[in-house]
Design a protein around this motif. Structure first.
Motif, PDB file in Angstrom:
ATOM      1  N   ARG A 254     -18.365 -34.517 -14.232  1.00  0.00           N
ATOM      2  CA  ARG A 254     -19.798 -34.473 -13.966  1.00  0.00           C
ATOM      3  C   ARG A 254     -20.339 -33.051 -13.998  1.00  0.00           C
ATOM      4  O   ARG A 254     -19.635 -32.090 -13.708  1.00  0.00           O
ATOM      5  CB  ARG A 254     -20.098 -35.051 -12.583  1.00  0.00           C
ATOM      6  N   ILE A 255     -21.622 -32.974 -14.323  1.00  0.00           N
ATOM      7  CA  ILE A 255     -22.413 -31.775 -14.081  1.00  0.00           C
ATOM      8  C   ILE A 255     -23.607 -32.217 -13.238  1.00  0.00           C
ATOM      9  O   ILE A 255     -24.326 -33.149 -13.606  1.00  0.00           O
ATOM     10  CB  ILE A 255     -22.859 -31.083 -15.387  1.00  0.00           C
ATOM     11  N   GLY A 256     -23.755 -31.608 -12.072  1.00  0.00           N
ATOM     12  CA  GLY A 256     -24.863 -31.928 -11.188  1.00  0.00           C
ATOM     13  C   GLY A 256     -25.735 -30.707 -10.982  1.00  0.00           C
ATOM     14  O   GLY A 256     -25.317 -29.579 -11.260  1.00  0.00           O
ATOM     15  N   ARG A 257     -26.953 -30.926 -10.486  1.00  0.00           N
ATOM     16  CA  ARG A 257     -27.815 -29.784 -10.254  1.00  0.00           C
ATOM     17  C   ARG A 257     -28.778 -30.066  -9.101  1.00  0.00           C
ATOM     18  O   ARG A 257     -29.090 -31.221  -8.794  1.00  0.00           O
ATOM     19  CB  ARG A 257     -28.601 -29.410 -11.515  1.00  0.00           C
ATOM     20  N   ILE A 258     -29.236 -28.998  -8.455  1.00  0.00           N
ATOM     21  CA  ILE A 258     -30.230 -29.066  -7.401  1.00  0.00           C
ATOM     22  C   ILE A 258     -31.193 -27.900  -7.577  1.00  0.00           C
ATOM     23  O   ILE A 258     -30.853 -26.873  -8.176  1.00  0.00           O
ATOM     24  CB  ILE A 258     -29.595 -28.983  -5.999  1.00  0.00           C
TER      25      ILE A 258
END
Length: 658
Positions: A254-258
């Motif tokens: 996964r690649i997640g972001r905030i």
């Protein structure tokens, strides 16, 4: 450049360094291009490395110790901080973890972040009770200050794991610590946290498997979206379990972001991220039948900066999660492709018995995942101003439907049917005579470091070359593992031999023929004398006038053997890509016969002149010219009887035998 957390436990013991030659590490040390440091006899786990270019120091975290190394002279005595847990806490840990190894009841350093120009923020597992503190490193490296700030210890919960075996990642940005970490003793509650600083403490939704499902955190990195600071996003790379209807859980990367300025929701997702999104990272090889072979387990990530800070190049190391075969790959991703996926459809699932589909309903405004006060929401200063429908949508739709595929839809490097896997990566951009090249340093679970360059070909395909470790000015490669830290120089041009052809065939962008030797390439050298051809490696074209130097590399020797005995014909290859052949030319004959390098039972007819010829890129030259003399066993026995000692000295084998 740093390579940390190589997983093979005996990486840095010479007998366990599995490079192409069993003697290579000894050679690296003898030539001054590798230095191994195991600083403390009573400490282990040197996996946390942090470079400090302002102070010219490198900080190393281990069990109960923090070290500061001088990058100008890595052999200098390090500055050392001893930071164990108090005896009472260690006793409590032993009593609690009686079923686990007592060696885990230590303070394993897992976070070293620069706090300001004079201090570091450091966290350790604290014998299953995480703790953090500040380290005074001084204003300048010449001060040699390295000490704990007294009375500054605070809780490490949400910053550092309890269990030293669990991965965690962190980024300290504007006085706020963002961390992907497990925050409970049993290692069941995983979260992406924000602590410290003036903003609200934040985390991902607790025990919500749609957000995080047993993740292994790999990397965290701030990447701006635009010139507007309010658009800045922190990207997290991890792998987790995922399942479809009727299937057992499988690993997905996964690649997640905030958004950095996320304050959570007003009524829903209070003190929870309201901009958290994630997408799947694909690294696969398409088969002839259309079925893809997936490398599912993300192991490491390297962010290669470019002139455009908004668009770095992202390198990922992946391995195979199943047990069908062992393999690993390196895939490269562009930020344009990543942003396209995050701007695409959301994944939607009605219930546990439904498949994931693309959401086709109305998307609320502002679009979920958009940062407040940014380019598209200039009038919304906080996520608390977002409508409830946006927050509710985010809670139930954190995953994007489309996956992120690598550049050219295929891996850059693939390894299958080998007895090792890639675990870590560092990338260096090298300016060579015929262009700019990116060199990959790939750590493996067997304890080796491969230096790889991937070259474009005229047919739109690529060619992969495995090179060697070498050094570039102040740039160094540091490898950290459980047992210690090793420093490798980034170039070793002298090992390519004394001939222009050998230097050219090496195709190492760090090295070029300067008219006299194979040496470090410099763009300031006169073009007339330097010879380098990374893309094609054509010595016939590059080394015109220098080819006579290949004779310097020809080893002429006499070798004795006894009738009936076994003999090896030994030839040292300078390149892993070369093809070697032995030929026999008998006395009074012009004909040459190809022979095996192992002669199992010598006969008198085997006497003659043997030549080892290397062929690479259609360029041939002789490496070894050997006269083999076969003695009768009767003659040797007579010598032994008369002298009482062997007549022949033992063969001295080189490290790399072909």
């Amino acid at each position: 450049m740093l390579l940390s957390n190589l997983s093979y436990p005996d990486l840095l013991e010479e007998k366990h360094l599995f490079l192409p030659s069993v003697c290579l590490f000894i050679e690296l040390k003898s030539t001054g291009t590798a230095h191994h440091f195991s600083f403390l006899l009573n400490s282990t786990d040197y996996r946390i490395l942090r470079m400090d270019e302002d102070h010219d120091r490198m900080y190393v975290g281990s069990k109960d110790y923090i070290l500061s190394l001088d990058l100008h002279d890595i052999n200098k005595e390090p500055l050392i901080i001893h930071w164990p847990v108090v005896p009472q806490r260690k006793t409590e840990c032993y009593l609690t973890l009686f079923a686990l190894p007592q060696g885990e009841c230590g303070n394993f350093i897992r976070l070293i972040e620069p706090w300001n120009r004079t201090h570091l923020y450091v966290c350790g597992t604290g014998a299953y009770n995480p703790i953090c503190t500040y380290v005074d490193r001084g204003r300048r490296s010449q001060e040699y200050i390295f000490r704990l700030e007294p009375g500054k210890v605070d809780s490490g919960k949400g910053k550092c794991p309890y269990d030293p075996k669990l991965n965690s990642v962190s980024a300290l940005i504007n006085g706020e610590l963002y961390a992907g970490v497990y925050i409970d003793f049993m290692g069941t509650d995983s979260a992406i946290f924000r602590t410290l600083g003036k903003q609200t403490a934040m985390r991902t939704d607790q025990y919500n498997s749609r957000w995080l499902n047993d993740p292994t955190f790999v990397h965290a990195h701030l990447i701006p979206d635009s010139a507007e600071k309010n658009d800045d996003k922190l990207y997290f790379f991890f792998r987790e379990k995922a399942s479809e209807m009727g299937q057992s859980p499988m690993t997905q990367s996964r690649i997640g972001r905030i958004c950095l300025n996320d304050d959570g929701g007003h009524c829903c997702l209070v003190n929870k991220w309201s901009t958290f999104l994630k997408a799947r990272l694909i690294c696969s090889v398409p088969g002839a039948d259309g079925i893809e072979t997936h490398f599912d387990e993300l192991r490491d990530v390297y962010i290669q900066p470019t002139q455009d800070t908004k668009n770095p190049v992202i390198y990922g190391v992946f391995s195979v999660s199943g047990s069908v075969f062992k393999g690993s790959a390196v895939c490269v991703y562009s930020m344009a492709d990543i942003r396209m996926v995050f701007n695409g459809p959301f994944a939607h699932k009605e219930g546990p018995n439904y498949q994931w589909v693309a959401y086709t309903g109305k998307i609320p405004y502002p679009r979920p995942g958009t940062c407040p006060g940014g380019t598209f929401t200039p009038n919304m200063k906080s996520t608390k101003d977002y409508p409830d429908e946006v927050i509710n949508f985010m809670r139930n739709h954190p995953t994007m439907y489309n996956a992120v595929y690598p550049v050219h839809k295929r891996p850059l490097v693939v390894r299958t049917n080998v007895d090792y896997e890639f675990t870590t990566i560092a990338v260096d951009q090298v300016a060579a005579a015929d262009g700019s090249y990116e060199v990959l340093f790939l750590g493996t679970d067997r304890g080796s470091v491969q230096k790889v360059i991937v070259l474009p070909r005229d047919d739109l395909q690529t060619e992969e070359l495995v090179l060697e470790e070498v050094e570039v000015f102040k740039q160094q490669l540091y490898v950290g593992s459980v047992l210690g830290v090793t420093h490798l120089a980034l170039h070793r041009c002298d090992v390519y031999g004394e001939a222009c052809a050998d230097c050219c065939l090496a195709r190492d962008p760090y090295c070029a023929w300067d008219g006299k030797s194979c040496s470090r390439y410099s763009s300031s050298q006169k073009r007339r004398s330097r010879r380098q051809d990374v893309k094609y490696g054509n010595p016939i074209r590059q080394c015109r006038g220098y080819n006579s130097n290949t004779n310097k590399n020809t080893l002429e020797t006499v070798q004795y053997g006894v009738e009936g005995s076994t003999t090896f014909l030994e030839c040292q290859a300078r390149s892993p890509h070369v093809s070697l052949k032995w030929h026999l030319q008998k006395e009074n004959s012009d004909r040459r016969k190809e022979v095996s390098l192992l002669i199992r039972s010598l006969q008198s007819s085997d006497s003659g002149i043997y030549q080892c010829t290397s062929t690479e890129k259609n360029f041939k030259h002789t490496l070894v010219k050997l006269q083999l003399v076969v003695l009768s066993s009767r003659t040797v026995n007579n010598v032994l009887v008369e002298t009482g000692s062997p007549a022949l000295p033992p063969l001295q084998r080189p490290c790399w035998i072909t």
